[in-house]
Design an enzyme around this catalytic site. Structure first.
Site, PDB file in Angstrom:
ATOM      1  N   HIS A  90      31.189 -30.660  29.672  1.00 60.96           N
ATOM      2  CA  HIS A  90      32.033 -29.876  30.585  1.00 60.96           C
ATOM      3  C   HIS A  90      33.025 -30.794  31.316  1.00 60.96           C
ATOM      4  O   HIS A  90      34.204 -30.471  31.437  1.00 60.96           O
ATOM      5  CB  HIS A  90      31.180 -29.199  31.673  1.00 60.96           C
ATOM      6  CG  HIS A  90      30.270 -28.114  31.209  1.00 60.96           C
ATOM      7  ND1 HIS A  90      28.927 -28.084  31.513  1.00 60.96           N
ATOM      8  CD2 HIS A  90      30.515 -26.995  30.475  1.00 60.96           C
ATOM      9  CE1 HIS A  90      28.385 -26.989  30.999  1.00 60.96           C
ATOM     10  NE2 HIS A  90      29.313 -26.320  30.356  1.00 60.96           N
ATOM     11  N   LYS A 129      20.797 -13.095  34.588  1.00 63.78           N
ATOM     12  CA  LYS A 129      20.307 -14.369  34.061  1.00 63.78           C
ATOM     13  C   LYS A 129      19.876 -15.268  35.212  1.00 63.78           C
ATOM     14  O   LYS A 129      20.710 -15.716  36.002  1.00 63.78           O
ATOM     15  CB  LYS A 129      21.426 -15.035  33.246  1.00 63.78           C
ATOM     16  CG  LYS A 129      20.941 -15.821  32.052  1.00 63.78           C
ATOM     17  CD  LYS A 129      22.111 -16.087  31.116  1.00 63.78           C
ATOM     18  CE  LYS A 129      22.213 -17.541  30.727  1.00 63.78           C
ATOM     19  NZ  LYS A 129      23.439 -17.817  29.960  1.00 63.78           N
ATOM     20  N   SER A 162      24.066 -27.081  28.016  1.00 68.20           N
ATOM     21  CA  SER A 162      23.216 -27.067  29.216  1.00 68.20           C
ATOM     22  C   SER A 162      21.796 -26.639  28.874  1.00 68.20           C
ATOM     23  O   SER A 162      20.820 -27.191  29.401  1.00 68.20           O
ATOM     24  CB  SER A 162      23.792 -26.110  30.262  1.00 68.20           C
ATOM     25  OG  SER A 162      25.047 -26.550  30.694  1.00 68.20           O
ATOM     26  N   ARG A 187      33.205 -26.389  21.017  1.00 73.79           N
ATOM     27  CA  ARG A 187      32.427 -27.451  20.401  1.00 73.79           C
ATOM     28  C   ARG A 187      32.496 -27.410  18.881  1.00 73.79           C
ATOM     29  O   ARG A 187      32.707 -28.408  18.221  1.00 73.79           O
ATOM     30  CB  ARG A 187      30.955 -27.366  20.821  1.00 73.79           C
ATOM     31  CG  ARG A 187      30.704 -27.885  22.211  1.00 73.79           C
ATOM     32  CD  ARG A 187      29.340 -27.538  22.682  1.00 73.79           C
ATOM     33  NE  ARG A 187      29.184 -26.096  22.753  1.00 73.79           N
ATOM     34  CZ  ARG A 187      28.266 -25.463  23.467  1.00 73.79           C
ATOM     35  NH1 ARG A 187      27.378 -26.159  24.143  1.00 73.79           N
ATOM     36  NH2 ARG A 187      28.210 -24.162  23.503  1.00 73.79           N
TER      37      ARG A 187
HETATM   38  O1  PNS Z   1      28.965 -21.203  30.204  1.00 73.19           O
HETATM   39  P1  PNS Z   1      28.919 -19.879  29.506  1.00 73.19           P
HETATM   40  O2  PNS Z   1      27.614 -19.157  29.839  1.00 73.19           O
HETATM   41  O3  PNS Z   1      29.163 -19.992  28.029  1.00 73.19           O
HETATM   42  O4  PNS Z   1      30.137 -19.011  30.116  1.00 73.19           O
HETATM   43  C1  PNS Z   1      30.366 -17.668  29.734  1.00 73.19           C
HETATM   44  C2  PNS Z   1      31.269 -16.996  30.774  1.00 73.19           C
HETATM   45  C3  PNS Z   1      30.610 -17.054  32.146  1.00 73.19           C
HETATM   46  C4  PNS Z   1      32.602 -17.714  30.832  1.00 73.19           C
HETATM   47  C5  PNS Z   1      31.486 -15.519  30.335  1.00 73.19           C
HETATM   48  O5  PNS Z   1      30.256 -14.891  30.175  1.00 73.19           O
HETATM   49  C6  PNS Z   1      32.321 -14.734  31.354  1.00 73.19           C
HETATM   50  O6  PNS Z   1      33.540 -14.828  31.348  1.00 73.19           O
HETATM   51  N1  PNS Z   1      31.633 -13.989  32.263  1.00 73.19           N
HETATM   52  C7  PNS Z   1      32.279 -13.239  33.325  1.00 73.19           C
HETATM   53  C8  PNS Z   1      32.173 -11.732  33.081  1.00 73.19           C
HETATM   54  C9  PNS Z   1      33.279 -11.277  32.135  1.00 73.19           C
HETATM   55  O7  PNS Z   1      34.458 -11.403  32.404  1.00 73.19           O
HETATM   56  N2  PNS Z   1      32.859 -10.733  30.969  1.00 73.19           N
HETATM   57  C10 PNS Z   1      33.754 -10.278  29.931  1.00 73.19           C
HETATM   58  C11 PNS Z   1      34.113 -11.387  28.966  1.00 73.19           C
HETATM   59  S1  PNS Z   1      35.226 -10.838  27.730  1.00 73.19           S
END
Ligand code: PNS
Length: 152
Positions: A11, A35, A121, A84
């Site tokens: 990150h 979560k 993570s 990645r």
């Molecule tokens: O680190 P991660 O868990 O891969 O991040 C995923 C994250 C938090 C970026 C994604 O789940 C997100 O954008 N969540 C916010 C809610 C949202 O906007 N959902 C619609 C995505 S199209």
């Protein structure tokens, strides 16, 4: 944007490179009510803040809700995401297209440096939980926080 539970060197590499590409970078810890993470949102923010103090155009925030709404409310020009491997691509493309469809906000993908491709993570936590060595995968403050969390 991300969960950052906890932030890793992968990150941090993306955040640093984004800080050279953009005038201002906001690292947003998204709150996912479904979560239960290892670290609280406040801890995750502190860990990112302490690991990015030398990057003067980087700040840290958190948000509960849609990422696109955070972007609109804060006048963000783009979403920056690390990629990645091909395995990340399908879902990331889908989210980028959904976010673009919702508000028109664009997503910029930054390829992960080869040294960090395997870092996640979730794997860092699994290895650390069982006493494995994750030094080199996370910054020193996260290493200390993992030791405390797992009682090592
Ligand atoms: O680190 P991660 O868990 O891969 O991040 C995923 C994250 C938090 C970026 C994604 O789940 C997100 O954008 N969540 C916010 C809610 C949202 O906007 N959902 C619609 C995505 S199209």
């Amino acid at each position: 944007p991300g969960s950052f539970d906890p932030v890793t060197n992968g990150h941090l590499d993306i955040i640093e490179r984004a800080s050279y590409l953009f005038d201002e970078v906001v690292v947003v810890v998204l709150i996912n009510e479904n979560k239960q993470g290892l670290f609280s949102i406040e801890q995750r923010i502190d860990l990112i803040r302490n690991a990015t103090t030398r990057l003067k155009n980087v700040s840290v925030d958190s948000y509960s809700g849609l990422l696109v709404d955070y972007c609109s409310q804060n006048n963000a020009q783009a979403i920056a995401k690390g990629l990645r491997a091909v395995s990340d691509f399908d879902y990331e493309l889908q989210m980028a297209q959904m976010n673009g469809n919702l508000t028109g906000v664009d997503t910029v993908f930054i390829p992960t440096a080869p040294d960090y491709t395997f870092i996640a993570s979730s794997l860092v936590k699994e290895v650390a939980r069982h006493g494995g060595d994750v030094a080199g995968l996370v910054p020193p403050n996260v290493l200390a926080a993992l030791d405390t969390a797992f009682g090592h």
